[in-house]
Design an enzyme around this catalytic site. Structure first.
Site, PDB file in Angstrom:
ATOM      1  N   GLY A   7      27.562  91.579  52.530  1.00 19.59           N
ATOM      2  CA  GLY A   7      28.187  91.180  53.791  1.00 19.59           C
ATOM      3  C   GLY A   7      27.134  90.930  54.856  1.00 19.59           C
ATOM      4  O   GLY A   7      27.018  91.695  55.809  1.00 19.59           O
ATOM      5  N   ALA A   8      26.375  89.846  54.669  1.00 19.57           N
ATOM      6  CA  ALA A   8      25.258  89.586  55.592  1.00 19.57           C
ATOM      7  C   ALA A   8      25.745  88.918  56.865  1.00 19.57           C
ATOM      8  O   ALA A   8      25.350  87.803  57.204  1.00 19.57           O
ATOM      9  CB  ALA A   8      24.209  88.728  54.900  1.00 19.57           C
ATOM     10  N   ALA A  10      26.676  90.105  61.060  1.00 21.02           N
ATOM     11  CA  ALA A  10      25.845  90.434  62.218  1.00 21.02           C
ATOM     12  C   ALA A  10      24.796  91.494  61.852  1.00 21.02           C
ATOM     13  O   ALA A  10      23.587  91.246  61.885  1.00 21.02           O
ATOM     14  CB  ALA A  10      26.750  90.906  63.354  1.00 21.02           C
ATOM     15  N   GLY A  12      24.388  93.092  58.841  1.00 18.01           N
ATOM     16  CA  GLY A  12      23.806  92.858  57.508  1.00 18.01           C
ATOM     17  C   GLY A  12      22.750  91.770  57.539  1.00 18.01           C
ATOM     18  O   GLY A  12      21.728  91.858  56.850  1.00 18.01           O
ATOM     19  N   ASN A 103      30.332 101.482  61.633  1.00 18.49           N
ATOM     20  CA  ASN A 103      30.830 102.335  62.706  1.00 18.49           C
ATOM     21  C   ASN A 103      31.956 103.216  62.165  1.00 18.49           C
ATOM     22  O   ASN A 103      32.582 102.892  61.160  1.00 18.49           O
ATOM     23  CB  ASN A 103      31.415 101.478  63.838  1.00 18.49           C
ATOM     24  CG  ASN A 103      30.372 101.058  64.864  1.00 18.49           C
ATOM     25  OD1 ASN A 103      29.381 101.745  65.075  1.00 18.49           O
ATOM     26  ND2 ASN A 103      30.609  99.935  65.523  1.00 18.49           N
ATOM     27  N   LYS A 206      27.621 108.464  67.921  1.00 17.30           N
ATOM     28  CA  LYS A 206      27.887 107.017  68.047  1.00 17.30           C
ATOM     29  C   LYS A 206      29.377 106.758  68.237  1.00 17.30           C
ATOM     30  O   LYS A 206      29.783 105.916  69.058  1.00 17.30           O
ATOM     31  CB  LYS A 206      27.362 106.289  66.794  1.00 17.30           C
ATOM     32  CG  LYS A 206      27.664 104.790  66.757  1.00 17.30           C
ATOM     33  CD  LYS A 206      26.815 104.012  67.736  1.00 17.30           C
ATOM     34  CE  LYS A 206      27.357 102.613  68.036  1.00 17.30           C
ATOM     35  NZ  LYS A 206      27.216 101.656  66.987  1.00 17.30           N
ATOM     36  N   ASN A 210      31.717 104.387  70.855  1.00 19.37           N
ATOM     37  CA  ASN A 210      32.679 103.362  70.456  1.00 19.37           C
ATOM     38  C   ASN A 210      34.074 103.671  71.024  1.00 19.37           C
ATOM     39  O   ASN A 210      34.787 102.769  71.466  1.00 19.37           O
ATOM     40  CB  ASN A 210      32.782 103.265  68.929  1.00 19.37           C
ATOM     41  CG  ASN A 210      31.525 102.703  68.281  1.00 19.37           C
ATOM     42  OD1 ASN A 210      31.007 103.272  67.329  1.00 19.37           O
ATOM     43  ND2 ASN A 210      31.029 101.590  68.777  1.00 19.37           N
TER      44      ASN A 210
HETATM   45  N1  LIG Z   1      27.830  93.769  65.302  1.00 18.83           N
HETATM   46  C1  LIG Z   1      27.280  94.821  65.894  1.00 18.83           C
HETATM   47  O1  LIG Z   1      26.507  94.678  66.839  1.00 18.83           O
HETATM   48  C2  LIG Z   1      27.580  96.204  65.425  1.00 18.83           C
HETATM   49  C3  LIG Z   1      28.410  96.442  64.346  1.00 18.83           C
HETATM   50  N2  LIG Z   1      28.566  97.722  63.898  1.00 18.83           N
HETATM   51  C4  LIG Z   1      29.376  97.998  62.710  1.00 18.83           C
HETATM   52  O2  LIG Z   1      28.705  97.401  61.597  1.00 18.83           O
HETATM   53  C5  LIG Z   1      29.643  97.071  60.584  1.00 18.83           C
HETATM   54  C6  LIG Z   1      29.485  95.586  60.250  1.00 18.83           C
HETATM   55  O3  LIG Z   1      29.867  94.868  61.413  1.00 18.83           O
HETATM   56  P1  LIG Z   1      29.375  93.395  61.731  1.00 18.83           P
HETATM   57  O4  LIG Z   1      28.057  93.138  61.128  1.00 18.83           O
HETATM   58  O5  LIG Z   1      29.556  93.187  63.177  1.00 18.83           O
HETATM   59  O6  LIG Z   1      30.478  92.558  60.934  1.00 18.83           O
HETATM   60  P2  LIG Z   1      30.479  91.030  60.524  1.00 18.83           P
HETATM   61  O7  LIG Z   1      31.906  90.615  60.407  1.00 18.83           O
HETATM   62  O8  LIG Z   1      29.580  90.226  61.406  1.00 18.83           O
HETATM   63  O9  LIG Z   1      29.810  91.047  59.096  1.00 18.83           O
HETATM   64  C7  LIG Z   1      30.502  91.308  57.919  1.00 18.83           C
HETATM   65  C8  LIG Z   1      30.199  90.162  56.973  1.00 18.83           C
HETATM   66  O10 LIG Z   1      30.731  90.464  55.703  1.00 18.83           O
HETATM   67  C9  LIG Z   1      31.333  89.287  55.207  1.00 18.83           C
HETATM   68  N3  LIG Z   1      32.307  89.613  54.180  1.00 18.83           N
HETATM   69  C10 LIG Z   1      33.377  90.422  54.277  1.00 18.83           C
HETATM   70  N4  LIG Z   1      34.026  90.474  53.105  1.00 18.83           N
HETATM   71  C11 LIG Z   1      33.358  89.655  52.255  1.00 18.83           C
HETATM   72  C12 LIG Z   1      33.546  89.258  50.909  1.00 18.83           C
HETATM   73  N5  LIG Z   1      34.574  89.717  50.175  1.00 18.83           N
HETATM   74  N6  LIG Z   1      32.677  88.382  50.357  1.00 18.83           N
HETATM   75  C13 LIG Z   1      31.653  87.890  51.094  1.00 18.83           C
HETATM   76  N7  LIG Z   1      31.409  88.222  52.386  1.00 18.83           N
HETATM   77  C14 LIG Z   1      32.260  89.102  52.948  1.00 18.83           C
HETATM   78  C15 LIG Z   1      31.974  88.669  56.439  1.00 18.83           C
HETATM   79  O11 LIG Z   1      32.325  87.345  56.199  1.00 18.83           O
HETATM   80  P3  LIG Z   1      33.493  86.629  57.090  1.00 18.83           P
HETATM   81  O12 LIG Z   1      32.899  86.444  58.464  1.00 18.83           O
HETATM   82  O13 LIG Z   1      33.766  85.388  56.330  1.00 18.83           O
HETATM   83  O14 LIG Z   1      34.650  87.604  57.118  1.00 18.83           O
HETATM   84  C16 LIG Z   1      30.848  88.849  57.442  1.00 18.83           C
HETATM   85  O15 LIG Z   1      29.889  87.832  57.331  1.00 18.83           O
HETATM   86  C17 LIG Z   1      31.013  97.428  61.168  1.00 18.83           C
HETATM   87  O16 LIG Z   1      31.361  98.720  60.744  1.00 18.83           O
HETATM   88  C18 LIG Z   1      30.771  97.422  62.688  1.00 18.83           C
HETATM   89  O17 LIG Z   1      31.685  98.261  63.362  1.00 18.83           O
HETATM   90  C19 LIG Z   1      27.920  98.781  64.473  1.00 18.83           C
HETATM   91  C20 LIG Z   1      27.102  98.591  65.545  1.00 18.83           C
HETATM   92  C21 LIG Z   1      26.895  97.290  66.128  1.00 18.83           C
HETATM   93  C1  LIG Z   2      26.930  97.421  69.629  1.00 17.12           C
HETATM   94  C2  LIG Z   2      27.998  98.404  70.009  1.00 17.12           C
HETATM   95  C3  LIG Z   2      27.381  99.708  70.462  1.00 17.12           C
HETATM   96  C4  LIG Z   2      28.687  97.846  71.207  1.00 17.12           C
HETATM   97  O1  LIG Z   2      29.743  98.644  71.631  1.00 17.12           O
HETATM   98  C5  LIG Z   2      28.898  98.638  68.855  1.00 17.12           C
HETATM   99  O2  LIG Z   2      28.799  99.603  68.158  1.00 17.12           O
HETATM  100  C6  LIG Z   2      29.962  97.680  68.517  1.00 17.12           C
HETATM  101  O3  LIG Z   2      29.930  96.547  68.996  1.00 17.12           O
HETATM  102  O4  LIG Z   2      30.853  98.063  67.730  1.00 17.12           O
END
Ligand SMILES: NC(=O)C1=CN([C@@H]2O[C@H](COP(=O)(O)OP(=O)(O)OC[C@H]3O[C@@H](n4cnc5c(N)ncnc54)[C@H](OP(=O)(O)O)[C@@H]3O)[C@@H](O)[C@H]2O)C=CC1
Ligand SMILES: CC(C)(CO)C(=O)C(=O)O
Length: 331
Positions: A7-8, A10, A12, A103, A206, A210
């Site tokens: 899941g690359a 944000a 990843g 999270n 954390k 949230n």
């Molecule tokens: N973004 C942030 O700044 C922060 C995020 N977090 C936490 O990090 C975790 C990840 O969040 P985030 O990176 O934002 O999420 P994203 O939605 O940006 O990333 C998840 C990725 O996984 C892909 N995906 C999901 N299911 C599949 C599948 N079956 N096959 C292929 N790809 C798949 C999604 O694709 P698609 O878009 O097509 O669904 C998406 O690209 C969460 O728990 C979030 O709460 C914590 C701190 C900060």
């Molecule tokens: C980056 C941060 C701390 C912002 O609230 C977060 O964890 C989120 O977006 O879920």
């Protein structure tokens, strides 16, 4: 090492870029236009100073084709975790650590953990026990994320944190030993990884942050700093933080509410919507069970009142249902 990021998006995408920068052989699971963009132009990560790194990673939507890995990191949202890990069962059978970067309350929170002599009820974190069946306990690892990122166009991740810190914890001592041995090869100037003996305390630290921003942002559309600084919304956000701290305290993690004033200091909070609120805008499945409802479950089990959370969660669930981000009532 061979490292697979499932899941690359944000977070990843940022992590895959950091692992690539250290010279690891990185593969990523992605899909749709994002996958196509990574395949054609590489995975691009833009840092706060505007510098863009282009990383030649292997990108696929069929992890069944991949060779055995030394490390697997999942960075999907919680509702997708079981499905994504099920799609690469064959890679989970060799003792490879599986780090769930996420999270909320991590899926193995109840493993080897007791509150008042009893294991807290954690069924909501792993419905049907799918994750426990897929990931042997010595391979179960999680990661608390202190890094802000967003996919701003297919193939391009915008990293908005000058410092990116990732706190890792394993379910068993054997699992922790494996991670400890890998840590030096993961560190970069921009991504720092730490190992904690018990990840539960950093997880709560954390999660309280949230709790203070995500639900109010889901309901109002406000950015994190707007929720934290608005004189009328702030008391609600503050109550959510302190109710979460009381639940953490009931689980043995005292003192986490002490820094409430610094969290609500004037001007604090990110100039962006929390990721749960971004999910509303995009109609994506939301992490309500692992970030909000589980806190209510723990509160009820421990006899801790959470009146603000109880009001807010009901409204967040309705908001989520209206955008297709949460299962229908009774579904
Ligand atoms: N973004 C942030 O700044 C922060 C995020 N977090 C936490 O990090 C975790 C990840 O969040 P985030 O990176 O934002 O999420 P994203 O939605 O940006 O990333 C998840 C990725 O996984 C892909 N995906 C999901 N299911 C599949 C599948 N079956 N096959 C292929 N790809 C798949 C999604 O694709 P698609 O878009 O097509 O669904 C998406 O690209 C969460 O728990 C979030 O709460 C914590 C701190 C900060
Ligand atoms: C980056 C941060 C701390 C912002 O609230 C977060 O964890 C989120 O977006 O879920």
């Amino acid at each position: 090492m061979r490292i697979l990021v499932l899941g690359a998006g944000a977070v990843g995408g940022f992590l895959a870029g950091a692992f690539h920068e250290k010279g690891h052989d990185v593969s990523v699971l992605a899909r749709g236009p994002h996958l196509a963009a990574i395949k054609s132009g590489g995975l691009r990560v833009r840092r706060p100073d505007g510098h863009v790194s282009t990383c030649a990673v292997t990108a696929t939507d069929t992890p069944g084709d991949l060779e055995p890995q030394d490390l697997i990191v999942t960075t999907v949202k919680a509702p997708a975790l079981a499905e994504v890990l099920s799609s690469c069962k064959h890679l989970l059978q060799r003792g490879t650590p599986v780090i769930a970067a996420m999270n909320g309350v991590f899926w193995w929170y109840g493993s080897g953990f007791k509150v008042g002599g009893q294991t807290p009820e954690c069924a909501r974190l792993d419905p049907g026990g799918t994750l426990a069946d897929l990931v042997p306990v010595d391979q179960a690892v999680s990661m608390v994320i202190h890094s802000t990122n967003q996919v701003v166009e297919p193939g391009l991740i915008e990293n908005r944190s000058a410092r990116n810190r990732f706190v890792i914890g394993a379910a068993t001592a054997a699992g922790a030993d494996r991670i400890r041995a890998m840590l030096p090869s993961l560190q970069t100037d921009t991504a720092r990884f730490e190992l904690e003996e018990d990840l539960r305390r950093p997880m709560w630290h954390k999660l309280l942050r949230n709790l203070s921003t995500a639900p109010a942002s889901v309901l109002t559309g406000g950015m994190a700093y707007e929720v934290l600084n608005d004189p009328d919304a702030q008391p609600i956000a503050r109550a959510l933080f302190l109710e979460g701290a009381a639940v953490a305290q009931a689980h043995g993690f005292a003192g986490l509410g002490d820094d409430v004033d610094s969290v609500f200091a004037p001007g604090s909070g990110a100039r962006q919507k929390p990721s749960m609120s971004q999910d509303v805008d995009l109609g994506r499945p939301m992490e309500i069970d692992t970030m909000l409802r589980i806190v209510q479950d723990f509160a009820r089990q421990a006899g801790v009142p959470t009146p603000t959370l109880d009001v807010v969660v009901g409204l967040v669930i309705l908001r989520a249902r209206l955008v297709g981000g949460y299962p229908p009532a009774g579904g």
